[in-house]
Design a protein around this motif. Structure first.
Motif, mmCIF file in Angstrom:
data_model
loop_
_atom_site.group_PDB
_atom_site.id
_atom_site.type_symbol
_atom_site.label_atom_id
_atom_site.label_comp_id
_atom_site.label_asym_id
_atom_site.label_seq_id
_atom_site.Cartn_x
_atom_site.Cartn_y
_atom_site.Cartn_z
ATOM 1 N N HIS A 210 0.846 -1.205 0.000
ATOM 2 C CA HIS A 210 0.000 0.000 0.000
ATOM 3 C C HIS A 210 0.876 1.249 0.000
ATOM 4 N N MET A 211 1.391 1.568 -1.176
ATOM 5 C CA MET A 211 2.283 2.714 -1.342
ATOM 6 C C MET A 211 1.540 3.824 -2.091
ATOM 7 N N GLU A 212 1.564 5.035 -1.527
ATOM 8 C CA GLU A 212 0.977 6.168 -2.223
ATOM 9 C C GLU A 212 1.968 6.645 -3.295
ATOM 10 N N GLU A 213 1.465 7.481 -4.220
ATOM 11 C CA GLU A 213 2.342 8.004 -5.283
ATOM 12 C C GLU A 213 3.582 8.665 -4.675
ATOM 13 N N ALA A 214 3.355 9.461 -3.596
ATOM 14 C CA ALA A 214 4.481 10.180 -2.983
ATOM 15 C C ALA A 214 5.487 9.206 -2.367
ATOM 16 N N ASP A 215 4.999 8.064 -1.859
ATOM 17 C CA ASP A 215 5.899 7.042 -1.303
ATOM 18 C C ASP A 215 6.804 6.475 -2.397
ATOM 19 N N ILE A 216 6.186 6.229 -3.555
ATOM 20 C CA ILE A 216 6.956 5.648 -4.664
ATOM 21 C C ILE A 216 8.037 6.629 -5.113
ATOM 22 N N VAL A 217 7.689 7.905 -5.173
ATOM 23 C CA VAL A 217 8.677 8.936 -5.558
ATOM 24 C C VAL A 217 9.803 8.984 -4.521
ATOM 25 N N LEU A 218 9.414 8.975 -3.223
ATOM 26 C CA LEU A 218 10.414 9.028 -2.143
ATOM 27 C C LEU A 218 11.315 7.789 -2.173
#
Ligand SMILES: [Zn+2]
Length: 316
Positions: free
Chosen positions: A257-265
């Motif tokens: 459960h990764m948000e878009e911002a998590d993937i970028v980070l």
């Protein structure tokens, strides 16, 4: 020890599938000495200048690089099939944690041997393992010839955090580079929901001091995302970032459960993701957004998780 694998089809690793060819492979003292075009036995250089201690006839078989099972818990192999058809939290709290308290170092040793046997038969030559009684796992790794990154799983919700961290540090000091370099070590804080910020910071300090990476479970379930959001006002990966863990080399298992911002980070910090699809489906956790991770340039490996949350340690 000299081993010849004769007449086997080699699969090139450069993506050029047209270059498959029949080869002979010589292994001397545990290392590949040559890979050469197959020579029939009765030709001048047939069998590439024996004698060999062992000849393996590879005809009709394919040889390819070893697979990596990047996230598993070998000490749980004996728990295969115990606690089926349950969601992660019930499975963990009502089934796994109570029975794990009963496991001895000897149980974990035999469990690890069994798991390693299963992995080697399935073509896995390297694994990333996290558990306890890790000296026993390291002994099993040293005996069998597999390569492994080992971490003592640690958490501080039970109040045993510092004792576990001490054992984790001892594991790194005692086994880093052992078994001719086949064993490397890591620190294994269990997850954002089982480790306090202070404990994670201490763990990060030790990892930096020992120069070892972090191996951790991240964003495995919606329950974890909700709990971390309520407690800290951020995502599981954001919580790890706030406590300094993303400044270290990190392997993050699950990331369902990764948000878009998590993937970028994660991409910015070069977090290495381990996708564990069978475990995620068995425990009803969900399906990780792997295409989005790959599109963001993340490195995504594969893991089985333990035999207790998968029922197999087979990467295929
Ligand atoms: Zn796991």
């Amino acid at each position: 020890m000299r081993i010849l694998i004769s007449d086997v089809v080699s699969l090139p690793t450069n993506g050029n599938s047209g270059a498959k060819q029949r080869v002979d492979i010589g292994v001397e003292d545990g290392r590949i000495a040559f890979i050469a075009k197959h020579m029939p036995r009765d030709s001048e250089q047939g069998q590439h200048q024996g004698p060999w201690d062992r000849v393996i006839v590879g005809r009709g078989r394919l040889v390819l690089p070893g697979l990596v099972n990047a996230h598993t818990h070998l000490g749980m192999t004996l728990l295969r099939g115990y606690g089926d058809d349950l969601p992660l939290m019930v499975w963990l709290q009502e089934k796994m944690w109570p029975i794990e308290e009963q496991l001895t170092a000897e149980d974990v040793y035999w469990s690890a041997l069994l798991g390693i046997g299963e992995m080697l038969k399935g073509g896995v030559t390297t694994c990333g393992d996290m558990y306890f009684h890790m000296d026993a796992v390291a002994e099993a790794v040293a005996e069998t010839g597999i390569r492994a990154s080992l971490s003592r799983g640690i958490q501080d919700i039970s109040g045993s955090g510092l004792k576990g961290l001490g054992e984790a540090v001892d594991l790194c000091r005692g086994w880093q580079g052992a078994a001719n370099g086949r064993i490397t070590t890591a620190l294994g804080p269990h997850a954002p929901y089982t480790c306090s910020p202070e404990f994670l910071q201490k763990t990060a300090d030790w990892a930096a001091r020992l120069e070892v990476p972090i191996h951790i479970h991240v964003a495995e379930t919606t329950a974890e995302v909700r709990e971390i959001g309520e407690k800290y006002g951020t995502t599981p990966l954001g919580m790890l970032s706030a406590n300094g863990l993303l400044d270290l080399p990190m392997t993050a298992a699950h990331c369902v459960h990764m948000e878009e911002a998590d993937i970028v980070l994660a991409a910015q910090k070069e977090v290495r993701i381990v996708h564990c699809p069978t475990s995620n489906l068995k425990l009803g956790s969900g399906i990780a957004p792997v295409p989005k991770m790959l599109a963001a340039g993340l490195t995504v490996g594969l893991g089985t998780d333990s035999a207790a949350s998968n029922n197999r340690l087979d990467i295929w």
